[in-house]
Design an enzyme around this catalytic site. Structure first.
Site, PDB file in Angstrom:
ATOM      1  N   PHE A 123       0.858  -1.185   0.000  1.00 58.32           N
ATOM      2  CA  PHE A 123       0.000   0.000   0.000  1.00 58.32           C
ATOM      3  C   PHE A 123       0.902   1.245   0.000  1.00 58.32           C
ATOM      4  O   PHE A 123       1.937   1.258   0.664  1.00 58.32           O
ATOM      5  CB  PHE A 123      -0.909  -0.034   1.239  1.00 58.32           C
ATOM      6  CG  PHE A 123      -1.931   1.053   1.240  1.00 58.32           C
ATOM      7  CD1 PHE A 123      -3.007   1.017   0.362  1.00 58.32           C
ATOM      8  CD2 PHE A 123      -1.812   2.130   2.088  1.00 58.32           C
ATOM      9  CE1 PHE A 123      -3.948   2.034   0.341  1.00 58.32           C
ATOM     10  CE2 PHE A 123      -2.749   3.158   2.079  1.00 58.32           C
ATOM     11  CZ  PHE A 123      -3.815   3.105   1.203  1.00 58.32           C
ATOM     12  N   ASP A 189       2.001  -5.181   8.320  1.00 56.99           N
ATOM     13  CA  ASP A 189       0.796  -4.370   8.238  1.00 56.99           C
ATOM     14  C   ASP A 189      -0.345  -5.356   7.968  1.00 56.99           C
ATOM     15  O   ASP A 189      -0.398  -5.957   6.892  1.00 56.99           O
ATOM     16  CB  ASP A 189       0.934  -3.337   7.108  1.00 56.99           C
ATOM     17  CG  ASP A 189      -0.292  -2.429   6.999  1.00 56.99           C
ATOM     18  OD1 ASP A 189      -1.369  -2.819   7.490  1.00 56.99           O
ATOM     19  OD2 ASP A 189      -0.169  -1.336   6.400  1.00 56.99           O
ATOM     20  N   TYR A 214     -10.900   0.441  10.705  1.00 58.67           N
ATOM     21  CA  TYR A 214     -12.145   0.866  10.036  1.00 58.67           C
ATOM     22  C   TYR A 214     -12.535  -0.067   8.896  1.00 58.67           C
ATOM     23  O   TYR A 214     -13.505   0.186   8.206  1.00 58.67           O
ATOM     24  CB  TYR A 214     -12.049   2.320   9.558  1.00 58.67           C
ATOM     25  CG  TYR A 214     -10.794   2.685   8.782  1.00 58.67           C
ATOM     26  CD1 TYR A 214     -10.621   2.273   7.474  1.00 58.67           C
ATOM     27  CD2 TYR A 214      -9.797   3.457   9.364  1.00 58.67           C
ATOM     28  CE1 TYR A 214      -9.487   2.616   6.761  1.00 58.67           C
ATOM     29  CE2 TYR A 214      -8.652   3.803   8.668  1.00 58.67           C
ATOM     30  CZ  TYR A 214      -8.497   3.378   7.366  1.00 58.67           C
ATOM     31  OH  TYR A 214      -7.361   3.708   6.674  1.00 58.67           O
ATOM     32  N   LYS A 215     -11.745  -1.135   8.695  1.00 59.85           N
ATOM     33  CA  LYS A 215     -12.104  -2.091   7.636  1.00 59.85           C
ATOM     34  C   LYS A 215     -12.917  -3.229   8.261  1.00 59.85           C
ATOM     35  O   LYS A 215     -14.062  -3.035   8.634  1.00 59.85           O
ATOM     36  CB  LYS A 215     -10.844  -2.596   6.947  1.00 59.85           C
ATOM     37  CG  LYS A 215      -9.975  -1.482   6.352  1.00 59.85           C
ATOM     38  CD  LYS A 215      -8.744  -2.078   5.696  1.00 59.85           C
ATOM     39  CE  LYS A 215      -7.752  -1.008   5.280  1.00 59.85           C
ATOM     40  NZ  LYS A 215      -8.259  -0.124   4.230  1.00 59.85           N
ATOM     41  N   ARG A 359     -12.460  -4.167  -7.098  1.00 57.65           N
ATOM     42  CA  ARG A 359     -12.265  -4.926  -5.845  1.00 57.65           C
ATOM     43  C   ARG A 359     -13.616  -5.182  -5.193  1.00 57.65           C
ATOM     44  O   ARG A 359     -14.400  -4.264  -4.995  1.00 57.65           O
ATOM     45  CB  ARG A 359     -11.444  -4.095  -4.837  1.00 57.65           C
ATOM     46  CG  ARG A 359     -10.000  -4.078  -5.030  1.00 57.65           C
ATOM     47  CD  ARG A 359      -9.261  -3.552  -3.796  1.00 57.65           C
ATOM     48  NE  ARG A 359      -9.935  -2.497  -3.044  1.00 57.65           N
ATOM     49  CZ  ARG A 359      -9.432  -1.934  -1.952  1.00 57.65           C
ATOM     50  NH1 ARG A 359      -8.279  -2.330  -1.458  1.00 57.65           N
ATOM     51  NH2 ARG A 359     -10.083  -0.974  -1.321  1.00 57.65           N
TER      52      ARG A 359
END
Ligand SMILES: Cc1ncc(COP(=O)(O)O)c(C=O)c1O
Length: 402
Positions: A123, A189, A214-215, A359
């Site tokens: 990322f 991560d 928050y995922k 996605r």
């Protein structure tokens, strides 16, 4: 699964089906973006936090309502979801800040080495922070895939457990062991893995890890991230962000920094209490939930999506082998942006990643098999319409995040 009724039968037998009722998903929406922003657990309500705790109890809330201990309390609850014994996780700040904290601390654990390895497909924030830490400390960054052999002199290896773009799941334990063999420290991560796949940070011998909330943890937009520091590193770890919350005696207001014992030294400054209270409430949905059930359902959902993509003749970027797959399916489409927008218009929310990726995230706590069936049906109709109308053009001016 060859028809919608088969998908419904799987939902009827799903042990996680009752957990879906703990979430709010608007009517008419199939939400396949929980890998970016998780849906809201219905128990998350900030009314008490705002009116009573802040409004009435005011500064007394730091003790009376447990605000001071909140980061470590929430940290332990996250720890339980990632295979970390209590006392190794604290919560606060963004993933980016925690990455800086973890990478710098990791490099300081190997002062005689000069190379940070990060994945060129990592990322962006992970790569940017690695580059910045290297500039700051006069190190080199080497980009390599998690499966590549490690170069000589590597001090720190910084990888994501699940690739945000393709959904590939890496062998966290095996890669950690290989890095340890050459004397390196590993910073994981796990933003796209926590709450999606079972993790065993302690058992894998992980050194440091960071993750998003928050995922798949459904903590809400901008919910604070977390850092894991393995207990064996607590005494030696020298974290760069020496905020007063991480001091051994914060209320002595001493002129010089002295780190707290344990993972409390990874605390930084005053955390976003309201956000963290929302996260704490969101974590209640995990009560009684088995991560093995989550994993089994996630594989079932992604298997179904891949099978339907095959029927539609759409390219699948996500690995087909279960042990290499996280909880999302990424499809490669020439008109991915246009298709994504049209799906959203029809109530199927996934997301687009440049240049050609659609996605679809499958949060097993609230996505049903029938949702997958209907979403892939909608995709088939959109593809037929796009083909009929000729190719679209649009590319987003600015993508919506992560
Ligand atoms: C692997 C990974 N790391 C970090 C982040 C985000 O970092 P931050 O919470 O600082 O925005 C994301 C966001 O999607 C991510 O996918």
């Amino acid at each position: 699964v060859t028809c919608r009724a088969d998908a419904q039968a799987l939902d009827a037998a799903d042990p996680l089906a009752p957990v879906g009722d703990r979430f709010v998903v608007p009517p008419g929406v199939i939400y396949l973006d929980g890998n970016s922003l998780g849906a809201r657990p219905s128990a998350v309500d900030l009314d008490d936090a705002v009116r009573r705790q802040w409004g009435n109890d005011l500064i007394r809330s730091w003790n009376r309502n447990g605000w001071w201990t909140l980061p470590l309390r929430v940290g332990d609850r996250i720890g339980a979801l990632v295979g970390a014994a209590p006392g190794q996780v604290t919560c606060g700040d963004s993933t980016t800040v925690q990455l800086f904290q973890a990478l710098t601390a990791a490099v300081r654990l190997r002062p005689d080495r000069r190379v940070i390895v990060t994945d060129g497909a990592n990322f962006p924030t992970d790569q940017y922070v690695a580059d910045s830490v290297a500039r700051l400390l006069d190190l080199e960054v080497c980009r390599a895939a998690p499966s590549d052999p490690l170069p000589a002199g590597v001090s720190v290896v910084s990888f994501s457990a699940v690739d945000y773009r393709t959904g590939e799941l890496w062998d966290l334990a095996g890669i950690t062991a290989a890095a340890h063999e050459v004397g390196a420290i590993v910073v994981w991560d796990v933003s796209h893995a926590v709450g999606a796949v079972p993790l065993e940070l302690d058992a894998a011998g992980a050194d440091l890890a960071v993750g998003c909330t928050y995922k798949y943890l459904n903590g809400g937009p901008g919910a604070p991230a977390w850092i894991y520091v393995a207990a064996r590193h607590h005494a030696a770890v020298d974290l760069p962000l020496t905020g007063w919350n991480g001091h051994a005696d914060p209320f002595a207001f001493a002129d010089r920094y002295a780190p707290a014992d344990g993972v409390a030294r990874a605390r930084i400054g005053t955390p976003p209490i309201l956000s963290m209270l929302a996260l704490e409430a969101a974590l209640d949905v995990w009560d009684g939930v088995s991560l093995a059930d989550v994993r089994a359902k996630s594989l079932g959902l992604t298997d179904l999506a891949i099978a339907r993509a095959d029927v539609l003749g759409v390219g699948v970027m996500t690995p087909r082998q279960h042990h290499r797959r996280g909880s999302q399916v990424t499809l490669r489409l020439d008109d991915a942006y246009l298709v994504c927008q049209e799906l959203i218009r029809r109530g199927v929310i996934g997301d687009f990643r440049a240049p050609d990726c659609l996605r679809l995230g499958f949060a097993a706590l609230y996505v049903r098999y029938v949702d997958v069936w209907d979403a892939m049906d909608a995709l088939g109709s959109v593809l037929a319409d796009v083909q009929r109308l000729g190719r679209g053009s649009g590319r987003p001016a600015a993508g919506v995040v992560t």
